[in-house]
Design a protein around this motif. Structure first.
Motif, PDB file in Angstrom:
ATOM      1  N   ALA A  94      -6.019  -5.461   4.586  1.00  0.00           N
ATOM      2  CA  ALA A  94      -5.247  -6.470   3.853  1.00  0.00           C
ATOM      3  C   ALA A  94      -4.442  -5.844   2.722  1.00  0.00           C
ATOM      4  O   ALA A  94      -3.304  -6.244   2.461  1.00  0.00           O
ATOM      5  N   LEU A  95      -5.005  -4.836   2.064  1.00  0.00           N
ATOM      6  CA  LEU A  95      -4.289  -4.158   0.989  1.00  0.00           C
ATOM      7  C   LEU A  95      -3.105  -3.360   1.527  1.00  0.00           C
ATOM      8  O   LEU A  95      -2.040  -3.306   0.897  1.00  0.00           O
ATOM      9  N   ILE A  96      -3.281  -2.735   2.691  1.00  0.00           N
ATOM     10  CA  ILE A  96      -2.153  -2.030   3.315  1.00  0.00           C
ATOM     11  C   ILE A  96      -1.057  -3.027   3.674  1.00  0.00           C
ATOM     12  O   ILE A  96       0.136  -2.772   3.469  1.00  0.00           O
ATOM     13  N   GLY A  97      -1.453  -4.190   4.201  1.00  0.00           N
ATOM     14  CA  GLY A  97      -0.484  -5.233   4.506  1.00  0.00           C
ATOM     15  C   GLY A  97       0.227  -5.723   3.263  1.00  0.00           C
ATOM     16  O   GLY A  97       1.447  -5.955   3.268  1.00  0.00           O
ATOM     17  N   ASN A  98      -0.521  -5.864   2.173  1.00  0.00           N
ATOM     18  CA  ASN A  98       0.073  -6.279   0.901  1.00  0.00           C
ATOM     19  C   ASN A  98       1.049  -5.221   0.392  1.00  0.00           C
ATOM     20  O   ASN A  98       2.130  -5.532  -0.118  1.00  0.00           O
ATOM     21  N   PHE A  99       0.679  -3.954   0.537  1.00  0.00           N
ATOM     22  CA  PHE A  99       1.531  -2.841   0.109  1.00  0.00           C
ATOM     23  C   PHE A  99       2.856  -2.853   0.868  1.00  0.00           C
ATOM     24  O   PHE A  99       3.935  -2.745   0.279  1.00  0.00           O
ATOM     25  N   SER A 100       2.786  -2.995   2.186  1.00  0.00           N
ATOM     26  CA  SER A 100       4.006  -2.955   2.996  1.00  0.00           C
ATOM     27  C   SER A 100       4.876  -4.187   2.766  1.00  0.00           C
ATOM     28  O   SER A 100       6.109  -4.105   2.811  1.00  0.00           O
ATOM     29  N   THR A 101       4.252  -5.336   2.474  1.00  0.00           N
ATOM     30  CA  THR A 101       5.032  -6.531   2.168  1.00  0.00           C
ATOM     31  C   THR A 101       5.789  -6.368   0.857  1.00  0.00           C
ATOM     32  O   THR A 101       6.959  -6.752   0.744  1.00  0.00           O
ATOM     33  N   THR A 102       5.126  -5.784  -0.152  1.00  0.00           N
ATOM     34  CA  THR A 102       5.786  -5.525  -1.423  1.00  0.00           C
ATOM     35  C   THR A 102       6.949  -4.564  -1.241  1.00  0.00           C
ATOM     36  O   THR A 102       8.021  -4.727  -1.826  1.00  0.00           O
ATOM     37  N   LEU A 103       6.745  -3.559  -0.406  1.00  0.00           N
ATOM     38  CA  LEU A 103       7.812  -2.603  -0.089  1.00  0.00           C
ATOM     39  C   LEU A 103       8.999  -3.325   0.546  1.00  0.00           C
ATOM     40  O   LEU A 103      10.158  -3.079   0.194  1.00  0.00           O
ATOM     41  N   CYS A 104       8.716  -4.215   1.485  1.00  0.00           N
ATOM     42  CA  CYS A 104       9.778  -4.960   2.158  1.00  0.00           C
ATOM     43  C   CYS A 104      10.563  -5.831   1.181  1.00  0.00           C
ATOM     44  O   CYS A 104      11.794  -5.934   1.263  1.00  0.00           O
ATOM     45  N   PHE A 105       9.852  -6.454   0.255  1.00  0.00           N
ATOM     46  CA  PHE A 105      10.508  -7.318  -0.713  1.00  0.00           C
ATOM     47  C   PHE A 105      11.491  -6.509  -1.566  1.00  0.00           C
ATOM     48  O   PHE A 105      12.606  -6.963  -1.869  1.00  0.00           O
ATOM     49  N   ALA A 106      11.084  -5.315  -1.956  1.00  0.00           N
ATOM     50  CA  ALA A 106      11.952  -4.467  -2.770  1.00  0.00           C
ATOM     51  C   ALA A 106      13.201  -4.050  -1.998  1.00  0.00           C
ATOM     52  O   ALA A 106      14.305  -3.983  -2.554  1.00  0.00           O
ATOM     53  N   ILE A 107      13.052  -3.782  -0.704  1.00  0.00           N
ATOM     54  CA  ILE A 107      14.192  -3.381   0.124  1.00  0.00           C
ATOM     55  C   ILE A 107      15.171  -4.538   0.307  1.00  0.00           C
ATOM     56  O   ILE A 107      16.388  -4.356   0.328  1.00  0.00           O
ATOM     57  N   LEU A 108      14.640  -5.759   0.418  1.00  0.00           N
ATOM     58  CA  LEU A 108      15.489  -6.911   0.711  1.00  0.00           C
ATOM     59  C   LEU A 108      16.571  -7.133  -0.335  1.00  0.00           C
ATOM     60  O   LEU A 108      17.689  -7.547  -0.005  1.00  0.00           O
ATOM     61  N   TYR A 109      16.248  -6.886  -1.599  1.00  0.00           N
ATOM     62  CA  TYR A 109      17.230  -7.138  -2.655  1.00  0.00           C
ATOM     63  C   TYR A 109      18.488  -6.297  -2.427  1.00  0.00           C
ATOM     64  O   TYR A 109      19.612  -6.805  -2.496  1.00  0.00           O
ATOM     65  N   MET A 110      18.310  -5.019  -2.149  1.00  0.00           N
ATOM     66  CA  MET A 110      19.458  -4.144  -1.903  1.00  0.00           C
ATOM     67  C   MET A 110      20.105  -4.453  -0.561  1.00  0.00           C
ATOM     68  O   MET A 110      21.345  -4.540  -0.459  1.00  0.00           O
ATOM     69  N   TYR A 111      19.306  -4.620   0.459  1.00  0.00           N
ATOM     70  CA  TYR A 111      19.807  -4.825   1.823  1.00  0.00           C
ATOM     71  C   TYR A 111      20.670  -6.087   1.901  1.00  0.00           C
ATOM     72  O   TYR A 111      21.757  -6.087   2.496  1.00  0.00           O
ATOM     73  N   THR A 112      20.200  -7.167   1.280  1.00  0.00           N
ATOM     74  CA  THR A 112      20.940  -8.423   1.331  1.00  0.00           C
ATOM     75  C   THR A 112      22.289  -8.300   0.632  1.00  0.00           C
ATOM     76  O   THR A 112      23.317  -8.760   1.144  1.00  0.00           O
TER      77      THR A 112
END
Length: 203
Positions: A94-112
């Motif tokens: 679950a922590l690995i999943g939380n880590f990767s979700t946080t990573l995705c959120f950070a990428i979305l700001y630039m990507y969008t």
């Protein structure tokens, strides 16, 4: 299509991130320690996101991160609860999943911001952020669903994470590419970020 996919990605990352924060106890049997560890992982996740977007781009790091989220939560469904001390295998996944979700959120700001044309960029990023608030609001239902069965929130996380990863394939890569200025600039791009009508001197 790009906008709808981005909306879904923002919804998914917010729903999983906040839903996980609200359901730590139901998911893992613990609360404060797990939440603290997840919070501490926030900084390295965003730091890794920064490195990945500079080195590897936006599209594939997001796809991989979202897929990892789905796979990690899928793995928790096959681990029997209350067998290991503190359900530590479930906590780790679950922590690995939380880590990767946080990573995705950070990428979305630039990507969008890079995928939206200049004429509607502010509205595109702003409306995407609004959709994420909808996901965050609906995440409050996760705890209630966990009361029905602990696997229900996990199944939702798995489905959303894997679907978000798959849909992102249809988005273009924006690394090293001139940012679109008009809607027409976006329409000349395919999912592999190749222009349909090359010859203007741009890569």
């Amino acid at each position: 299509m790009h906008t709808m996919i981005m909306y879904f990605n923002w919804f998914t990352t917010a729903f999983i991130m906040y839903g996980l924060a609200l359901s730590w106890q139901n998911l893992t049997g613990g609360l404060f320690l797990n939440f603290l560890i997840g919070t501490i992982l926030d900084f390295p996740a965003k730091t890794l996101a920064m490195v990945l977007v500079l080195k590897k781009g936006r599209k594939y790091p997001y796809m991989i991160g979202s897929a990892i989220t789905g796979v990690m939560f899928l793995g928790t469904l096959f681990i029997e609860r209350d067998v290991y001390p503190g359900n530590w295998p479930i906590v780790v996944l679950a922590l690995i999943g939380n880590f990767s979700t946080t990573l995705c959120f950070a990428i979305l700001y630039m990507y969008t911001g890079e995928i939206m044309p200049t004429t509607v960029r502010a509205a595109g990023v702003g409306s995407s952020s609004l959709v994420s608030k909808v996901g965050g609001t609906l995440s409050t239902t996760v705890a209630a669903l966990a009361d029905i069965h602990p696997a229900i929130p996990t199944l939702i996380f798995v489905t959303l994470g894997l679907l978000s990863s798959g849909l992102t394939w249809f988005l273009p890569e924006t690394k090293g590419r001139k940012m679109p200025e008009t809607i027409d600039d976006v329409e000349r791009l395919t999912c592999c970020a190749q222009e349909r009508n090359p010859g203007n001197g741009e890569d």
